[in-house]
Design a protein around this motif. Structure first.
Motif, PDB file in Angstrom:
ATOM      1  N   VAL A   1     132.124  90.468  61.521  1.00 17.76           N
ATOM      2  CA  VAL A   1     131.635  91.845  61.454  1.00 17.76           C
ATOM      3  C   VAL A   1     131.026  92.188  62.805  1.00 17.76           C
ATOM      4  CG1 VAL A   1     130.045  93.454  60.338  1.00 17.76           C
ATOM      5  CG2 VAL A   1     131.216  91.704  58.968  1.00 17.76           C
ATOM      6  N   ILE A   2     131.611  93.168  63.482  1.00 19.23           N
ATOM      7  CA  ILE A   2     131.128  93.587  64.795  1.00 19.23           C
ATOM      8  C   ILE A   2     130.186  94.768  64.609  1.00 19.23           C
ATOM      9  CG2 ILE A   2     131.767  94.412  67.080  1.00 19.23           C
ATOM     10  CD1 ILE A   2     134.540  93.178  66.632  1.00 19.23           C
ATOM     11  N   GLY A   3     128.897  94.509  64.780  1.00 19.90           N
ATOM     12  CA  GLY A   3     127.892  95.553  64.639  1.00 19.90           C
ATOM     13  C   GLY A   3     126.986  95.301  63.449  1.00 19.90           C
ATOM     14  N   ALA A   4     125.671  95.329  63.676  1.00 18.74           N
ATOM     15  CA  ALA A   4     124.687  95.131  62.612  1.00 18.74           C
ATOM     16  C   ALA A   4     123.895  96.403  62.359  1.00 18.74           C
ATOM     17  CB  ALA A   4     123.741  93.975  62.961  1.00 18.74           C
ATOM     18  N   GLY A   5     124.585  97.546  62.510  1.00 18.70           N
ATOM     19  CA  GLY A   5     123.975  98.829  62.161  1.00 18.70           C
ATOM     20  C   GLY A   5     124.146  99.108  60.676  1.00 18.70           C
ATOM     21  N   ALA A   6     124.015 100.377  60.303  1.00 22.05           N
ATOM     22  CA  ALA A   6     124.050 100.751  58.881  1.00 22.05           C
ATOM     23  C   ALA A   6     125.358 100.334  58.217  1.00 22.05           C
ATOM     24  CB  ALA A   6     123.843 102.254  58.738  1.00 22.05           C
ATOM     25  N   MET A   7     126.487 100.536  58.896  1.00 24.09           N
ATOM     26  CA  MET A   7     127.771 100.228  58.280  1.00 24.09           C
ATOM     27  C   MET A   7     128.008  98.718  58.219  1.00 24.09           C
ATOM     28  SD  MET A   7     130.284 103.294  59.584  1.00 24.09           S
ATOM     29  CE  MET A   7     131.228 103.408  58.060  1.00 24.09           C
TER      30      MET A   7
ATOM     31  N   GLY B   1     119.992  96.954  62.655  1.00 24.20           N
ATOM     32  CA  GLY B   1     119.557  98.334  62.495  1.00 24.20           C
ATOM     33  C   GLY B   1     120.293  99.311  63.380  1.00 24.20           C
ATOM     34  N   GLY B   2     121.150  98.816  64.273  1.00 19.29           N
ATOM     35  CA  GLY B   2     121.957  99.712  65.091  1.00 19.29           C
ATOM     36  C   GLY B   2     121.124 100.660  65.924  1.00 19.29           C
ATOM     37  N   HIS B   3     121.457 101.961  65.871  1.00 20.16           N
ATOM     38  CA  HIS B   3     120.781 102.948  66.720  1.00 20.16           C
ATOM     39  C   HIS B   3     119.308 103.113  66.364  1.00 20.16           C
ATOM     40  CE1 HIS B   3     121.664 105.456  63.186  1.00 20.16           C
ATOM     41  NE2 HIS B   3     120.716 106.255  63.603  1.00 20.16           N
TER      42      HIS B   3
ATOM     43  N   SER C   1     116.296 108.035  50.522  1.00 21.78           N
ATOM     44  CA  SER C   1     116.690 106.712  51.007  1.00 21.78           C
ATOM     45  C   SER C   1     117.750 106.044  50.145  1.00 21.78           C
ATOM     46  CB  SER C   1     115.461 105.804  51.084  1.00 21.78           C
ATOM     47  OG  SER C   1     114.466 106.384  51.886  1.00 21.78           O
ATOM     48  N   ASN C   2     117.936 106.522  48.905  1.00 18.88           N
ATOM     49  CA  ASN C   2     118.912 105.850  48.052  1.00 18.88           C
ATOM     50  C   ASN C   2     120.353 106.127  48.475  1.00 18.88           C
ATOM     51  OD1 ASN C   2     118.272 108.520  46.972  1.00 18.88           O
ATOM     52  ND2 ASN C   2     119.735 108.043  45.364  1.00 18.88           N
ATOM     53  N   PHE C   3     120.548 106.875  49.545  1.00 19.98           N
ATOM     54  CA  PHE C   3     121.870 107.033  50.135  1.00 19.98           C
ATOM     55  C   PHE C   3     121.968 106.288  51.462  1.00 19.98           C
ATOM     56  CE2 PHE C   3     122.491 110.183  46.964  1.00 19.98           C
ATOM     57  CZ  PHE C   3     123.854 110.323  46.828  1.00 19.98           C
ATOM     58  N   TYR C   4     121.077 105.327  51.649  1.00 18.33           N
ATOM     59  CA  TYR C   4     121.069 104.574  52.898  1.00 18.33           C
ATOM     60  C   TYR C   4     120.768 103.109  52.589  1.00 18.33           C
ATOM     61  CZ  TYR C   4     121.102 104.620  57.983  1.00 18.33           C
ATOM     62  OH  TYR C   4     121.454 104.432  59.300  1.00 18.33           O
ATOM     63  N   GLY C   5     120.922 102.270  53.606  1.00 21.81           N
ATOM     64  CA  GLY C   5     120.609 100.859  53.430  1.00 21.81           C
ATOM     65  C   GLY C   5     121.773 100.076  52.852  1.00 21.81           C
ATOM     66  N   VAL C   6     121.475  99.131  51.969  1.00 23.82           N
ATOM     67  CA  VAL C   6     122.490  98.261  51.379  1.00 23.82           C
ATOM     68  C   VAL C   6     122.385  98.321  49.857  1.00 23.82           C
ATOM     69  CG1 VAL C   6     122.410  96.745  53.389  1.00 23.82           C
ATOM     70  CG2 VAL C   6     121.045  96.180  51.360  1.00 23.82           C
TER      71      VAL C   6
ATOM     72  N   LEU D   1     133.062 109.296  52.731  1.00 23.12           N
ATOM     73  CA  LEU D   1     132.361 110.494  52.283  1.00 23.12           C
ATOM     74  C   LEU D   1     131.738 111.125  53.522  1.00 23.12           C
ATOM     75  CD1 LEU D   1     130.538 108.906  49.231  1.00 23.12           C
ATOM     76  CD2 LEU D   1     132.236 110.737  49.057  1.00 23.12           C
ATOM     77  N   PRO D   2     131.845 112.440  53.701  1.00 24.69           N
ATOM     78  CA  PRO D   2     131.319 113.055  54.921  1.00 24.69           C
ATOM     79  C   PRO D   2     129.848 112.726  55.144  1.00 24.69           C
ATOM     80  CG  PRO D   2     132.599 114.647  53.657  1.00 24.69           C
ATOM     81  CD  PRO D   2     132.438 113.433  52.785  1.00 24.69           C
ATOM     82  N   CYS D   3     129.546 112.160  56.299  1.00 27.85           N
ATOM     83  CA  CYS D   3     128.178 111.907  56.752  1.00 27.85           C
ATOM     84  C   CYS D   3     127.463 110.769  56.030  1.00 27.85           C
ATOM     85  CB  CYS D   3     127.308 113.169  56.662  1.00 27.85           C
ATOM     86  SG  CYS D   3     127.944 114.551  57.623  1.00 27.85           S
ATOM     87  N   LEU D   4     128.090 110.144  55.056  1.00 24.74           N
ATOM     88  CA  LEU D   4     127.446 109.060  54.306  1.00 24.74           C
ATOM     89  C   LEU D   4     128.078 107.736  54.728  1.00 24.74           C
ATOM     90  CD1 LEU D   4     127.091 110.657  50.753  1.00 24.74           C
ATOM     91  CD2 LEU D   4     125.365 110.453  52.552  1.00 24.74           C
ATOM     92  N   LEU D   5     127.541 107.153  55.795  1.00 21.78           N
ATOM     93  CA  LEU D   5     128.174 105.993  56.403  1.00 21.78           C
ATOM     94  C   LEU D   5     127.901 104.700  55.633  1.00 21.78           C
ATOM     95  CD1 LEU D   5     127.595 106.729  60.194  1.00 21.78           C
ATOM     96  CD2 LEU D   5     129.456 107.466  58.703  1.00 21.78           C
ATOM     97  N   ALA D   6     126.675 104.483  55.209  1.00 17.07           N
ATOM     98  CA  ALA D   6     126.353 103.235  54.512  1.00 17.07           C
ATOM     99  C   ALA D   6     127.099 103.111  53.184  1.00 17.07           C
ATOM    100  CB  ALA D   6     124.842 103.115  54.318  1.00 17.07           C
ATOM    101  N   PRO D   7     127.084 104.135  52.311  1.00 16.84           N
ATOM    102  CA  PRO D   7     127.877 104.013  51.084  1.00 16.84           C
ATOM    103  C   PRO D   7     129.363 103.816  51.363  1.00 16.84           C
ATOM    104  CG  PRO D   7     126.310 105.818  50.896  1.00 16.84           C
ATOM    105  CD  PRO D   7     126.285 105.367  52.326  1.00 16.84           C
ATOM    106  N   SER D   8     129.878 104.450  52.408  1.00 15.70           N
ATOM    107  CA  SER D   8     131.297 104.304  52.744  1.00 15.70           C
ATOM    108  C   SER D   8     131.627 102.858  53.082  1.00 15.70           C
ATOM    109  CB  SER D   8     131.651 105.214  53.927  1.00 15.70           C
ATOM    110  OG  SER D   8     131.485 106.583  53.602  1.00 15.70           O
ATOM    111  N   ALA D   9     130.768 102.212  53.867  1.00 16.53           N
ATOM    112  CA  ALA D   9     131.006 100.818  54.239  1.00 16.53           C
ATOM    113  C   ALA D   9     130.901  99.896  53.033  1.00 16.53           C
ATOM    114  CB  ALA D   9     130.018 100.394  55.316  1.00 16.53           C
TER     115      ALA D   9
END
Length: 450
Positions: A12-18, A44-46, A60-65, A342-350
């Motif tokens: 996995v390349i990158g330890a940001g939200a995705m 945490g990425g950016h 926050s329930n649309f972010y994280g893991v 999903l538009p703008c929802l990166l963590a749920p998408s990943a």
């Protein structure tokens, strides 16, 4: 330099939200081994270089893991802070990923893919040592979206030596009271800079806000209500894209900062009504396009100039946090490229992509369930923003295994997803998405005709 060799199932390349959301699901839903490689010193990425007073746009329930809630999951006003998010990701890395015994974490490393999908080389940015990574299954690119904040690059315009231009990060480090402030940029970062200055007591008359494009803002107090998709069905009576946007505004779903200016943009930024009241206190709003140069006495923009002074602090808030890359299949032979589903929802998408990777099926089937989407930019994208959310709910509900996992996920609280098990709801949502697409096509045809 010495070379180590590491063999894993996934890189996995990158330890940001995705990257963190993907790795979390992979650890929880499989027995795979994973290497997580990141250029930053902490997960945490950016967020690791963002301004100290930044918070999430929405709940926050649309972010994280998936596996770990944030302390601020409840309520629309409990928005996670930068420090909370960084602490959260640190705990996820230590207590979930590393504690599994199946994850190797290489911070402060640059990675080059030597053989696509099979082999890579990670080089320490501290010691220079390299690690050869042999990948048995897939290389997961969690950095493709390239989220950028002002502290990550120089200003995107010319700056005179006598002018004062700072990224938003440096606002909290000021050691003197400037004559004036000029905030450059109208996205979430620009909004945050204006709100921070007003909260710290700056007189609005000492504040200039350069707004290249007015944007529609999501009303945070209505966006995540638990009544699901039903209110959006009122849009089916609309006969044009303009009608849809008017109804969204009438119902309070979206709002504009200036009641007298029709917004041309939409970038997913959210505000609540209290923040909107504060933003409307700023009267010196400049709408002359993008900044081209900041001089000692003049700011040059696309469509004109405005006066300034050497004693004015110009706050750069212009970095494109949602850089749009060309869309590509998420799943390919030996590779996964994480993108918004999903538009703008990166963590749920990943997280959803990771769950699909753990399910039986081929890549054609996976890509059919999760074609990536373009993040919104213009006001017309409001139609696809809402229709895509509903269309994806219906699409994912047709996979019983994915649906069962989704309805128990902290990411979908309040979305109405559980109703998508009903065939009538799926049909209604599909009709809604088709109707919005038809309106967008008609709107584009009218625009092309001139």
């Amino acid at each position: 330099m010495p070379t180590n060799v590491l063999t894993v199932d996934y890189l996995v390349i990158g330890a940001g939200a995705m990257g963190m959301a993907f790795a979390d699901v992979l650890v929880g839903e499989s027995t795979s081994t994973i290497a997580v490689v990141d250029r930053n010193d902490a997960p945490g990425g950016h967020w690791t270089v963002s301004y100290p007073f930044v918070k999430l746009h929405g709940p926050s329930n649309f972010y994280g893991v998936v596996s770990r809630p944030m302390p601020s999951d409840e309520g629309t006003r409990s928005l996670a802070s930068r420090d909370e998010i960084l602490h959260y990701y640190d705990r996820v890395m230590r207590e979930t990923l590393l504690a599994s015994g199946r994850v190797t974490y290489l911070p402060k490393h640059h990675v080059d893919v030597v053989e696509p999908g099979r082999r890579a080389r990670a080089r320490s940015l501290v010691t220079g040592e390299t690690t050869e990574i042999v990948v048995r299954k897939r290389v997961v690119d969690a950095s493709y979206m390239n989220i950028t904040v002002p502290a990550m690059r120089p200003a995107g315009f010319d700056v005179d030596d006598a002018a004062t231009v700072v990224p938003i990060n440096q606002l909290a480090e000021l050691d003197r009271a400037p004559e004036r402030f000029t905030v450059i940029g109208a996205g979430k970062t620009g909004i945050d800079a204006c709100l921070w200055l007003l909260e710290r007591g700056i007189d609005p008359d000492r504040l200039t806000w350069i707004v290249p494009r007015d944007a529609w803002l999501i009303n945070r107090e209505l966006e995540w209500q638990s009544d699901g998709f039903q209110p959006l069905m009122k849009l089916l009576v609309c006969r044009s894209a303009d009608d849809v946007i008017s109804v969204l505004e009438e119902k309070g779903v979206v709002i504009r900062r200036d009641p007298d200016v029709e917004p041309a943009a939409f970038r997913c930024a959210t505000v609540d009504t209290e923040e909107l009241v504060q933003l409307r206190r700023i009267k010196n709003v400049v709408r002359l396009g993008r900044v081209r140069a900041v001089g000692a006495s003049i700011v040059t923009l696309d469509e004109g100039t405005i006066p300034t002074t050497p004693e004015t602090v110009h706050v750069d808030c212009t970095a494109d946090g949602l850089t749009q890359k060309p869309l590509k299949p998420v799943f390919e032979d030996g590779a996964i490229t994480l993108q918004p589903l999903l538009p703008c929802l990166l963590a749920p998408s990943a997280a959803i992509a990771a769950r699909l990777e753990c399910m039986d099926g081929d890549d054609e089937w996976r890509n059919g369930l999760c074609p990536p989407v373009v993040n919104p930019d213009s006001s017309r994208d409001l139609l696809s923003f809402y229709s895509l959310r509903l269309e994806r709910m219906a699409r994912w509900a047709r996979s019983p295994e994915l649906f069962e996992w989704l309805v128990t996920s902290r990411f979908v609280t309040g979305t109405g997803l559980e109703r998508m098990a009903e065939p009538d709801a799926q049909a209604t949502v599909s009709f809604f998405a088709s109707r919005m697409e038809d309106l967008l096509k008609a709107d584009a045809a009218v625009s092309a005709a001139g």
